[in-house]
Design a protein around this motif. Structure first.
Motif: not given
Length: 200
Positions: A47-54, A60-67, A70-78, A90-92
């Motif tokens: 499930n850590n390799q499965k993602f849905k698109f919200v 424009i989407y959030k990429i959410i990990c099934k496991n 939580k969404p995919i996010d850029i580290v340290s607001v890079g 998810d902090t929007n």
């Protein structure tokens, strides 16, 4: 223009790198915790390799990990080339938003709404290599395919207890039927004997 009509709402996908055929993966050691590394790995179906698109807005989407949900996010607001990715609550924020663009061959680019840079799988392709954002240079390391996860539906098995209960009730009813037949026969025999005595 992004052709996002191909994305099925609430369906989960494997996101596979064109360059090395490994999938986007959240480090299993992190579990559901914030900071789980986004990396490449052989497809093993977790499930850590499965993602849905919200969808947030058009294309424009959030990429959410099934496991972890939580969404995919850029580290340290890079913002710069090489900024790595992880999962986070998810902090929007824009670092969790991605434009999805399909090319004419069906490959996908994920473009950060925050930096305008694309999801890139680097020059390396070993298991565990981190993914990051980079300027769009049109390389295979920036192209991805989406493979819908086909979840197996389990067919419910009939309860053994229920089967036994049905068998038991059938057996009991046939026993009762036999017993009532015997009672009827014996009553009939008594009645006929009484008649014989009265007639004699």
């Amino acid at each position: 223009m992004a052709n996002t009509s191909k994305i099925i709402p609430n369906a989960y996908y494997y996101i596979t790198s064109k360059k090395c055929n490994k999938v986007l993966d959240i480090d299993a050691m992190a579990g559901i915790n914030n900071g789980g590394t986004a990396q490449l790995y052989d497809k093993i179906g977790g499930n850590n390799q499965k993602f849905k698109f919200v969808a947030v807005s058009d294309g424009i989407y959030k990429i959410i990990c099934k496991n972890s949900s939580k969404p995919i996010d850029i580290v340290s607001v890079g913002f710069s080339n090489g900024a790595q990715l992880h999962q986070w609550d998810d902090t929007n924020v824009k670092t969790q938003l991605w434009k999805i663009a399909f090319d004419k061959n069906g490959y996908v680019k994920f473009i950060s709404e925050y930096s305008g840079r694309v999801l890139d799988s680097t020059l390396d392709d070993f298991n565990g290599v981190r993914v990051h954002i980079w300027d769009d240079v049109g390389s295979d390391s920036q192209l991805w395919t989406l493979e819908k996860v086909e979840e197996k539906t389990k067919t419910p098995k009939k309860s053994t207890a229920k089967k036994n209960a049905v068998k038991g009730s059938t057996s009991n009813s046939s026993k009762k039927s036999c017993a009532s037949k015997k009672v009827t026969k014996s009553v009939g025999a008594v009645k006929s004997k009484i008649k014989e005595k009265l007639n004699s």
